[in-house]
Structure formats: structure tokens, C-alpha cells
Write a protein that holds these residues in place. Structure first.
Motif, PDB file in Angstrom:
ATOM      1  N   LEU A 181       0.823  -1.209   0.000  1.00  0.00           N
ATOM      2  CA  LEU A 181       0.000   0.000   0.000  1.00  0.00           C
ATOM      3  C   LEU A 181       0.858   1.260   0.000  1.00  0.00           C
ATOM      4  CD1 LEU A 181      -2.750  -1.099   2.562  1.00  0.00           C
ATOM      5  CD2 LEU A 181      -2.961  -0.952   0.078  1.00  0.00           C
ATOM      6  N   GLY A 182       2.043   1.182   0.640  1.00  0.00           N
ATOM      7  CA  GLY A 182       2.933   2.328   0.675  1.00  0.00           C
ATOM      8  C   GLY A 182       3.453   2.710  -0.700  1.00  0.00           C
ATOM      9  N   ARG A 183       3.522   1.725  -1.606  1.00  0.00           N
ATOM     10  CA  ARG A 183       3.969   2.013  -2.974  1.00  0.00           C
ATOM     11  C   ARG A 183       2.864   2.678  -3.799  1.00  0.00           C
ATOM     12  NH1 ARG A 183       7.183  -3.615  -4.497  1.00  0.00           N
ATOM     13  NH2 ARG A 183       8.978  -3.278  -3.134  1.00  0.00           N
ATOM     14  N   GLY A 189       6.573  10.889   5.713  1.00  0.00           N
ATOM     15  CA  GLY A 189       7.143  10.526   6.997  1.00  0.00           C
ATOM     16  C   GLY A 189       7.082   9.059   7.315  1.00  0.00           C
ATOM     17  N   THR A 190       6.572   8.234   6.386  1.00  0.00           N
ATOM     18  CA  THR A 190       6.525   6.801   6.614  1.00  0.00           C
ATOM     19  C   THR A 190       7.913   6.223   6.428  1.00  0.00           C
ATOM     20  OG1 THR A 190       4.260   6.662   5.833  1.00  0.00           O
ATOM     21  CG2 THR A 190       5.521   4.635   5.854  1.00  0.00           C
ATOM     22  N   ARG A 191       8.460   5.685   7.495  1.00  0.00           N
ATOM     23  CA  ARG A 191       9.840   5.237   7.464  1.00  0.00           C
ATOM     24  C   ARG A 191      10.046   4.041   6.547  1.00  0.00           C
ATOM     25  NH1 ARG A 191      11.808   4.683  13.514  1.00  0.00           N
ATOM     26  NH2 ARG A 191      13.412   3.524  12.404  1.00  0.00           N
ATOM     27  N   ALA A 192       8.963   3.308   6.255  1.00  0.00           N
ATOM     28  CA  ALA A 192       9.103   2.154   5.372  1.00  0.00           C
ATOM     29  C   ALA A 192       9.551   2.576   3.982  1.00  0.00           C
ATOM     30  CB  ALA A 192       7.789   1.384   5.281  1.00  0.00           C
ATOM     31  N   ASP A 327      -0.150   6.585   8.828  1.00  0.00           N
ATOM     32  CA  ASP A 327       1.023   5.808   8.434  1.00  0.00           C
ATOM     33  C   ASP A 327       0.620   4.338   8.311  1.00  0.00           C
ATOM     34  OD1 ASP A 327       3.395   4.352   8.359  1.00  0.00           O
ATOM     35  OD2 ASP A 327       4.426   5.650   9.784  1.00  0.00           O
ATOM     36  N   TRP A 328       0.925   3.710   7.167  1.00  0.00           N
ATOM     37  CA  TRP A 328       0.530   2.322   6.935  1.00  0.00           C
ATOM     38  C   TRP A 328       1.140   1.387   7.983  1.00  0.00           C
ATOM     39  CZ3 TRP A 328      -3.545   1.951   4.228  1.00  0.00           C
ATOM     40  CH2 TRP A 328      -3.762   2.746   3.099  1.00  0.00           C
ATOM     41  N   ASN A 329       2.338   1.676   8.443  1.00  0.00           N
ATOM     42  CA  ASN A 329       2.957   0.837   9.464  1.00  0.00           C
ATOM     43  C   ASN A 329       2.194   0.921  10.781  1.00  0.00           C
ATOM     44  OD1 ASN A 329       4.993  -0.053   7.784  1.00  0.00           O
ATOM     45  ND2 ASN A 329       6.426   1.539   8.393  1.00  0.00           N
ATOM     46  N   VAL A 330       1.765   2.129  11.146  1.00  0.00           N
ATOM     47  CA  VAL A 330       0.981   2.303  12.370  1.00  0.00           C
ATOM     48  C   VAL A 330      -0.327   1.530  12.267  1.00  0.00           C
ATOM     49  CG1 VAL A 330      -0.300   3.990  13.756  1.00  0.00           C
ATOM     50  CG2 VAL A 330       2.011   4.533  12.942  1.00  0.00           C
TER      51      VAL A 330
END
Length: 384
Positions: A181-183, A189-192, A327-330
Motif C-alpha cells: 500500500l505504501g507504494r 514521513g513513513t519510514r518504510a 502511516d501504513w505501518n501504524v
């Protein structure tokens, strides 16, 4: 094949193989974490090591001692300022996920016609799955015990098997979704986006002295012992059922504020290795054979559970990550705290290279352990 030494050896060898595959083959894009889960699931279903139904003292020991030790070791490198970085967003995503789970349980009962398929136990199953997908298996067992579902051997065993399979599957999903999803929808600010999840961490090559190792093991063992004693004492004196993992977390955080403790060599390496052991057991609990014993009912339990997790995922990722642009990681870690509990959430935070989210993941996971049972009973007794 049930010899504890054999089981432990196979688990460690699986970690070794996964590391080698990650370093030397095209599977490096999956990462060691995902490979450990998949490989151990295959090994367990082939009968090379015991499954969840057969159980093993090794599995029990890892859940009882190794999982909390991994929390302790990883938190020794955390400063309290890390909580500010994701505290409110993580909490809001966790509560959103809990709402998604509850809605999923209600929809699932309606779609599969729970009263007809599951009979008198349909309310109990809805409450059990709501509880376990808000805070983990402790809630599942508490609600099952209240309704006497444990006396229904086939139904209980089949539900546990499906729960284990879905939990392992969702761990894989929450590992992959932030990356995918991040792509497509990037977040500022998303560290991924800076550090891919398969990137080799420096702590995997950390130098460890015997002195540091001995101090860390003594601190870890002493902390678990103290946490168990305090939990028992509080329960006997005041009737407080205080989660021991919160005591472990508190002690680790207090120690981590001292520079001399943070500078001990090996805490992150021990934490990472114990996380891999924990995830290996998660893979072993992904048992397919247990579903054969309940026949056609396994299909309905599987569909029922899949609907709950799917609705949960759509709500937390669609609303949290899509509409609210978190943030997707969160979002993924909050979801894992719902479905798998604090240890799984912490393991995911570590696997995503988000050490700043270690503490928030454990805090909300522990919150789910306390909240899940109440919401489970609410769904069973009030909403149904």
C-alpha cells in the motif's frame, strides 16, 4: 517427533534456513520473519514437529517465557520519548480496529446464519472471536469458559484451529500490506519508504560480551520472576487481574532510561532472535489437519472467521489508512495488536524496522487484552 530437544532444534534450524534464504536467494524480498512463519507452518503440517493440537512443552515455554523476554530485551533500547511519536495515532487506529472486529462479528453471524449453523453456541462463538480479534487468545478462552464451549470438544478444537490459521495468515498480511500500500498511496514521513522491511539491521551483527549477556539474562529472568510475583500478590490482596506483561514492560522501560543499561551489548540481538522463535511457534500453530475432525462445520467456522477478519481489515486499512491517511505501518501494527495481541504487535513492529513503535505496540496490545473480553461479552449478550 515430540521430543522437546527435537522440536527446539527444528525451530532454530528453521530460523537458520530462513536467514540463509533471505541472504542468498530470490526469497530475500519476503524477509526472514515471513519465511520463518511459512517454513514452520509447512514443517508442522507435514508432521515433522507437533502441531497445535498435539502441543509441546517447547511451545508452552516460548509463549510463557520467551515471548515476554523478547519484549523485555527489545525495550531496553527504548526511550520514553518514543511513546510520543505514535501514541495517539496508534491508539486511535487500535480502537478503530476493535470497532471493525465487532462489526465483522455481527455481519458474519448474519451472513452464515449463525443460529442455524452453530445452534445455541452462535452467541458464544461471536463473543469468542470478537474478544480474540481485539486482544488475543486470553479473551477467547475467558469467553469460551463462561459459555461452556470447551465442553464441546470438536467445536472448540475446530474454532481454535481456524483462529490459529487466521492469526498466522494475518501476521503475513500485516507484514506485506504496509509495503504494498505504501507504494500505491505514499505517506509523508513513513519510514518504510526509506528503509525497506527486508533490510538487514545492524543489531544482527552486534558484538556480545559474556559479561553483557550474563547481565541481560539475569535482568530478564529476574524481571519475569518479579512480574509473576507482583501479579499474584495484587490478585490475592486486591483482586486485581493485572497483566504481567505490563509489569515487564514497566520494569524494562525504567531500566532503559539508564545509559549503562542501554549500552549493554546484545539486547537487540537477543530480542530479535527470541521474536523469531515466537513467530516460528505462530507458524507451527497454523494447523490444517485439525479441521478434518469437524467436517462440514469447519467450512462455516472458517467462513465466519474470515468475514470477521476481512471486515476488520477493510475498516482499519480503508478508514484508517485510506480516509484518515495514517502511516501504513501504524495501521498494520494496530491491526496486529487487535488480532494477535501485544507479543505479535511487538514482533511486527520489530519486523517492520519501526523501533519507535515498539512501546506503543505493546501498550495497545495490553489494552486489548483487558478490553477484548468486555467487548466480546457485549457482542454476545447485548448486540446479539
Amino acid at each position: 517427533m515430540s521430543n522437546p530437544l527435537w522440536v527446539l532444534t527444528v525451530l532454530v534450524v528453521n530460523i537458520l534456513i530462513s536467514e540463509w534464504l533471505e541472504n542468498h536467494t530470490f526469497l530475500k524480498h519476503l524477509g526472514t520473519t515471513l519465511l520463518v512463519i511459512i517454513l514452520t507452518a509447512v514443517v508442522a503440517n507435514l508432521g515433522i514437529i507437533p502441531s497445535a493440537t498435539e502441543s509441546s512443552v517447547v511451545y508452552e515455554g516460548i509463549f510463557t517465557f520467551i515471548a515476554p523476554l523478547s519484549v523485555f530485551f527489545l525495550l531496553l533500547d527504548v526511550r520514553l520519548v518514543d511513546l510520543k511519536k505514535a501514541g495517539l495515532p496508534m491508539l486511535s487506529m487500535f480502537l478503530l480496529g476493535a470497532v471493525g472486529t465487532s462489526l465483522g462479528a455481527l455481519m458474519a453471524i448474519w451472513i452464515v446464519n449463525g443460529p442455524l449453523v452453530f445452534g445455541e453456541h452462535y452467541k458464544a462463538l461471536a463473543g469468542m472471536m470478537t474478544g480474540t480479534y481485539i486482544g488475543g487468545s486470553l479473551n477467547f478462552n475467558a469467553i469460551a469458559l463462561h459459555y461452556g464451549v470447551m465442553k464441546e470438544g470438536g467445536l472448540y478444537a475446530g474454532t481454535v484451529a481456524v483462529d490459529n490459521i487466521l492469526t498466522a495468515t494475518w501476521m503475513v498480511a500485516t507484514l506485506l500490506l504496509p509495503r504494498l500500500l505504501g507504494r500505491i498511496w505514499k505517506r509523508v514521513g513513513t519510514r518504510a519508504s526509506v528503509r525497506d522491511i527486508e533490510e538487514k539491521l545492524p543489531e544482527e551483527r552486534e558484538m556480545v560480551s559474556i559479561w553483557s549477556l550474563a547481565v541481560l539474562m539475569a535482568l530478564g529472568g529476574g524481571t519475569l520472576l518479579l512480574a509473576d510475583w507482583l501479579t499474584t500478590a495484587l490478585n490475592e490482596a486486591y483482586g486485581w487481574n493485572f497483566p504481567s506483561i505490563l509489569i515487564v514492560t514497566t520494569i524494562a522501560l525504567l531500566l532503559a532510561q539508564f545509559k549503562v543499561i542501554r549500552e549493554l551489548q546484545g539486547s537487540r540481538l537477543l530480542g530479535l532472535f527470541t521474536v523469531y522463535l515466537f513467530l516460528a511457534v505462530i507458524g507451527a500453530f497454523c494447523e490444517l489437519a485439525a479441521l478434518k475432525g469437524i467436517g462440514e462445520l469447519a467450512i462455516y467456522i472458517g467462513l465466519f472467521t474470515l468475514i470477521i477478519v476481512t471486515v476488520h481489515g477493510l475498516v482499519i486499512f480503508g478508514v484508517g489508512g485510506g480516509l484518515l491517511r495514517q502511516d501504513w505501518n501504524v495501521v498494520a501494527i494496530a491491526s496486529q495488536a487487535n488480532v494477535g495481541g501485544p507479543s505479535s504487535a511487538m514482533a511486527l513492529a520489530k519486523s517492520l524496522n519501526r523501533e519507535d513503535l515498539l512501546l506503543p505496540s505493546i501498550v495497545i496490545g495490553s489494552l486489548g487484552t483487558g478490553l477484548g473480553t468486555y467487548v466480546g461479552f457485549l457482542v454476545a449478550e447485548v448486540l446479539l
